[in-house]
Design a protein around this motif. Structure first.
Motif, mmCIF file in Angstrom:
data_model
loop_
_atom_site.group_PDB
_atom_site.id
_atom_site.type_symbol
_atom_site.label_atom_id
_atom_site.label_comp_id
_atom_site.label_asym_id
_atom_site.label_seq_id
_atom_site.Cartn_x
_atom_site.Cartn_y
_atom_site.Cartn_z
ATOM 1 N N LYS A 11 0.824 -1.205 0.000
ATOM 2 C CA LYS A 11 0.000 0.000 0.000
ATOM 3 C C LYS A 11 0.861 1.259 0.000
ATOM 4 N N THR A 12 1.788 1.359 0.936
ATOM 5 C CA THR A 12 2.610 2.557 1.059
ATOM 6 C C THR A 12 3.954 2.361 0.357
ATOM 7 N N ASP A 13 4.676 3.467 0.161
ATOM 8 C CA ASP A 13 6.023 3.385 -0.409
ATOM 9 C C ASP A 13 6.920 2.513 0.460
ATOM 10 N N SER A 55 -2.148 -4.783 -6.326
ATOM 11 C CA SER A 55 -1.804 -3.494 -5.707
ATOM 12 C C SER A 55 -2.227 -2.337 -6.602
ATOM 13 N N ASN A 78 5.998 -0.040 2.396
ATOM 14 C CA ASN A 78 5.629 -1.445 2.150
ATOM 15 C C ASN A 78 6.323 -1.978 0.903
ATOM 16 N N HIS A 95 -0.308 0.487 -6.304
ATOM 17 C CA HIS A 95 0.861 1.357 -6.152
ATOM 18 C C HIS A 95 1.361 1.853 -7.505
#
Length: 280
Positions: free
Chosen positions: A71-73, A185, A75, A187
């Protein structure tokens, strides 16, 4: 160009103190392979520590962040770092396969140097994605599982069975699992990472295939009959306590067959007791 010692150059690459130095030496050796001489009597020196020990914190495998949710950079960086570490370690696995084993056909050394050069390509592609997120290789902890396996296996038949036909073959199985995870994802680097994973799968099939060729070459020399080779292979894996990671829900049968595994080997692997790793 003046002839240089292949084994001394390889040892220099193995002992490089930075990623840049290692990658540059490997690329130089591969580009100019025909200009290197093989001094088979050159002393085989022990490799004391891996290059990554100079700039990575060594941790128990269970303590290393895996990037379970993309989800996040941060991660995604955890996942990229874990993958980059595998590919960077794989450079040494290929180099050591050249350095530690002597008096083999020229094409043996050419094969494993080609593998090393492709592992450099994989590492640099993953490192570039890490940089795009503001991270670098060395920002997170790493394990020494691959390095330890390399140091503990100095019999050529065992080495080929355990690493290209064991550990690298696991990469064939895990790749679809990783691709599915990335596809789910949202992302921003999803598509770029999928391209890198697809490139790695193509090359890893070739690497495992090279392992297959040399496994059978050594079996020929040792006069191990064809019908005994599947059981010989599985017995070697058991001897070194080989086990599949939890991500190996199933074999990538198509890729394994393409890389030279026989159906008999796959059947034995499925029936053998290779429990998942549970490192502390």
């Amino acid at each position: 160009m003046e002839s240089k010692s292949l084994f001394l150059a390889i040892f220099s690459a193995l002992n490089a103190k930075s990623t840049q130095e290692k990658c540059a030496i490997v690329q130089e050796i591969w580009t100019n392979f025909q200009h290197f001489s093989r001094d088979n009597d050159c002393e085989i020196l022990p490799l004391e520590i891996p290059t990554f020990a100079h700039f990575c914190q060594i941790l128990p495998p269970k303590k290393i962040p895996q990037g379970k949710f993309l989800k996040t950079d941060l991660n995604v960086a955890h996942l990229l770092h874990s993958l980059a570490h595998i590919e960077f370690s794989a450079i040494d696995l290929a180099l050591d396969c050249v350095y530690r084993f002597r008096n083999l056909p020229l094409c043996y050394y050419q094969d494993w140097l080609e593998v090393a050069s492709e592992e450099v390509k994989h590492f640099l592609a993953l490192e570039n994605l890490l940089h795009s997120l503001g991270f670098k290789y060395g920002d997170f902890g790493v394990h020494t599982l691959l390095f330890d396996s390399m140091k503990n296996c100095d019999v050529l038949l065992d080495r080929i069975a355990l690493i290209p036909r064991g550990m690298e073959a696991v990469g064939l199985d895990v790749n679809p699992f990783l691709c599915a995870k990335v596809r789910s994802s949202t992302h921003k680097i999803k598509d770029a990472l999928l391209e890198v994973l697809e490139m790695i799968l193509r090359d890893e099939i070739s690497h495992v295939s090279k392992g297959n060729v040399w496994f059978h070459h050594i079996c020929d020399i040792k006069k191990i009959p064809q019908n005994a080779r599947p059981s010989t292979y599985v017995e070697i894996l058991k001897r070194y306590n080989f086990s599949f990671p939890k991500a190996n829900a199933e074999f990538n049968t198509q890729a394994r067959l393409q890389a030279g595994f026989t159906q008999a080997e796959l059947t034995l692997l499925k029936n053998a007791s290779f429990t998942s790793k549970n490192p502390k």
